[in-house]
Design an enzyme around this catalytic site. Structure first.
Site, mmCIF file in Angstrom:
data_model
loop_
_atom_site.group_PDB
_atom_site.id
_atom_site.type_symbol
_atom_site.label_atom_id
_atom_site.label_comp_id
_atom_site.label_asym_id
_atom_site.label_seq_id
_atom_site.Cartn_x
_atom_site.Cartn_y
_atom_site.Cartn_z
ATOM 1 N N LYS A 76 0.868 -1.196 0.000
ATOM 2 C CA LYS A 76 0.000 0.000 0.000
ATOM 3 C C LYS A 76 0.898 1.238 0.000
ATOM 4 O O LYS A 76 1.884 1.296 0.755
ATOM 5 C CB LYS A 76 -0.892 -0.022 1.243
ATOM 6 C CG LYS A 76 -1.928 1.106 1.302
ATOM 7 C CD LYS A 76 -2.864 0.927 2.511
ATOM 8 C CE LYS A 76 -3.951 1.999 2.540
ATOM 9 N NZ LYS A 76 -4.921 1.810 3.644
ATOM 10 N N SER A 153 -9.881 2.226 2.451
ATOM 11 C CA SER A 153 -8.886 2.923 1.672
ATOM 12 C C SER A 153 -7.901 1.995 0.968
ATOM 13 O O SER A 153 -7.196 2.437 0.065
ATOM 14 C CB SER A 153 -8.116 3.883 2.588
ATOM 15 O OG SER A 153 -7.377 3.175 3.557
ATOM 16 N N SER A 177 -10.462 -0.046 6.721
ATOM 17 C CA SER A 177 -9.859 0.057 5.387
ATOM 18 C C SER A 177 -9.203 -1.194 4.840
ATOM 19 O O SER A 177 -8.818 -1.230 3.675
ATOM 20 C CB SER A 177 -8.829 1.177 5.368
ATOM 21 O OG SER A 177 -9.488 2.391 5.167
#
Ligand code: GLN
Length: 488
Positions: A76, A153, A177
């Site tokens: 990420k 997210s 997320s």
């Protein structure tokens, strides 16, 4: 090769049936083919991937294989990676190249993984559909012609893993997320116990809630990734000095007359969810019962207030954490007439609307007039929720609940900020309490899209959480092979 799980790939790598270089090349080819459409990666690190793979092949050949040697993953783009741009999906950090490596990404290097690239996300991890990304939203690989959200997210990570552009990925979960995006992409995603995985070098959103965790296609794969990333880190003052005793593969926690009390949260019964979610959840609970789980109702009295508390505490911490982006030390700088004007111009240009909204809310709730009625009140609600989880775990071993209300929505859905915030109802309480929670596929809804349910445990009971999730995974038996999802 693309459909292999991490567990299967490790066997083939170690028996030298396949090489890490072949595996890396297959994934890079897929990224070339699908990333323009799915936008899962902000940065692809092809050269690095091939170098990592060559080193892994060398170690395997010499009999020095590491635990995840040769496994291609996505990181990420919130984890600082030395020499590789780390953007947090923000214009503010668009050209930021860290001089240091985050603890989590370093641990993956130490485990021998191959870095394919940095995956897309909501700007500073604030959002639920990954639509707040400065680089545009990633697309859900399921029924991709419909342009559905891959969640947020960590939506770039889920898009990459579900489409076969990575075998596993990292995410961060501040309010859901990891779990929410995994539930709508047919993946397994875990928010470990707070403090089990280090936040050091991970761009901060809300420090008392931020939790790095794994994203994978199977529960066993998630367990492998979690073992690699967990561990005490003296550089993170909230890192727990706890040794995770992971079993890989995970052993059944039910069956053969084993007894287990599984709680369902009473207050969630009144929350409106889709008929599919309701029936799949009930089916999976019945399955657990059929192999010996005793199902009991537990109460977390304030759990429906978790959302309100979260949307005070998280913005408050964010407003403080994001004060560092002032155009002086690093990141974007827009020159003004004096230093204050430079701050203003830099922030106005560098942050997107959602990030600004959070900073304004956060600054307001921390102001002297509002601190007591908003921030302190939210902190009390948080304490009550954590206490209620502790009490619930006196009468049950683990808890199960839905991961969200329904399947993936189109990216062009027109929703208000409050409607987005409401999607976090099933996930935020676990962040406030710090307890571990995993989302695991529960089945397919009538529209053919995946839905997930959560298993929640006591602090540091992460292994049992995964063990129960593995039973649910087996009952649900969702076919999440990337070639199937992509219609190949
Ligand atoms: N959707 C939540 C938010 O926007 C959760 C974000 C997260 O877990 N990073 O705050």
């Amino acid at each position: 090769m693309i459909d292999l799980t991490i567990t299967e790939a490790l066997k083939k790598l170690n028996s030298r049936e396949i090489s890490a270089t072949e595996l890396a090349r297959a994934h890079l080819a897929r990224i070339e083919k699908y990333n323009p459409e799915l936008n899962a990666y902000i940065t692809v690190t092809a050269e690095r991937a091939l170098a990592d793979a060559a080193a892994a092949d060398e170690r395997i050949k010499n009999g020095n294989a590491r635990t995840l040697d040769g496994i291609p993953i996505a990181m990420k783009d919130l984890f600082a990676t030395r020499g590789i741009r780390t953007t947090a999906a923000s214009h503010m950090l668009e050209n930021f190249v860290p001089e240091y490596e985050s603890t989590v990404s370093q641990k993956f290097i130490d485990a021998g993984t191959v870095l394919l690239g940095k995956s897309n996300l909501d700007e500073f991890a604030m959002g639920t559909f990954s639509k707040t990304s400065y680089f545009g939203a990633p697309v859900n690989p399921w029924q991709r012609e419909k342009h559905l959200t891959a969640g947020g997210s960590s939506g770039g990570s889920t898009s990459a893993v579900a489409s076969g552009m990575a075998m596993g990925a990292t995410g961060t979960d501040t309010g859901g997320s990891i779990r929410f995006p995994c539930s709508i992409t047919g993946l397994v995603g875990m928010k470990p116990t707070y403090g089990l995985s280090s936040r050091w070098g991970c761009v901060a959103f809300a420090s008392s809630l931020d939790t790095p965790g794994p994203i994978a296609r199977t529960v066993d794969d998630a367990a492998l990734l979690l073992s690699a990333m967990a561990g005490h880190d003296p550089k993170d003052s909230t890192s727990a000095d706890f040794k995770l005793n992971m079993q890989t593969p995970l052993q059944p926690i039910l069956g053969d007359g084993k007894k287990l009390h599984v709680g369902v949260i009473k207050e969630f019964n009144d929350v409106k969810i889709s008929d599919d979610m309701k029936s799949l959840f009930e089916k999976r609970v019945a399955d657990l019962k059929s192999i010996g789980a005793e199902i009991i109702e537990v109460s977390i009295p304030n759990i429906l207030d978790a959302l309100a508390a979260y949307y005070i505490i998280a913005p408050a911490e964010a407003s403080s954490n994001l004060a560092r982006y002032d155009g002086v030390r690093y990141g974007l700088r827009v020159e003004g007439s004096d230093i204050y004007d430079t701050y203003k111009k830099t922030r106005a240009a560098g942050f997107g609307d959602e990030v600004k909204r959070r900073m304004i809310i956060g600054t307001a709730v921390l102001s002297s007039e509002s601190y007591e009625v908003y921030f302190m009140q939210a902190a009390r609600v948080r304490r009550m929720i954590a206490d209620a989880f502790n009490r619930a775990f006196e009468s049950c071993d683990l808890i199960v609940c839905p991961s969200g209300a329904g399947t993936a929505k189109p990216l062009d859905s027109d929703m208000t900020p409050l409607e987005y915030y409401a999607l976090d109802l099933f996930t935020v309480a676990m962040n406030l309490a710090g307890v571990p929670a995993v989302s695991v596929p529960a089945g397919l809804a009538s529209d053919g899209l995946p839905l997930g349910v959560q298993v929640v445990g006591k602090m540091f009971d992460d292994v049992h959480v995964l063990q129960l999730a593995k039973h649910i995974e087996q009952f649900a038996n969702v076919d999440n092979r990337p070639t199937k999802i992509m219609g190949e």
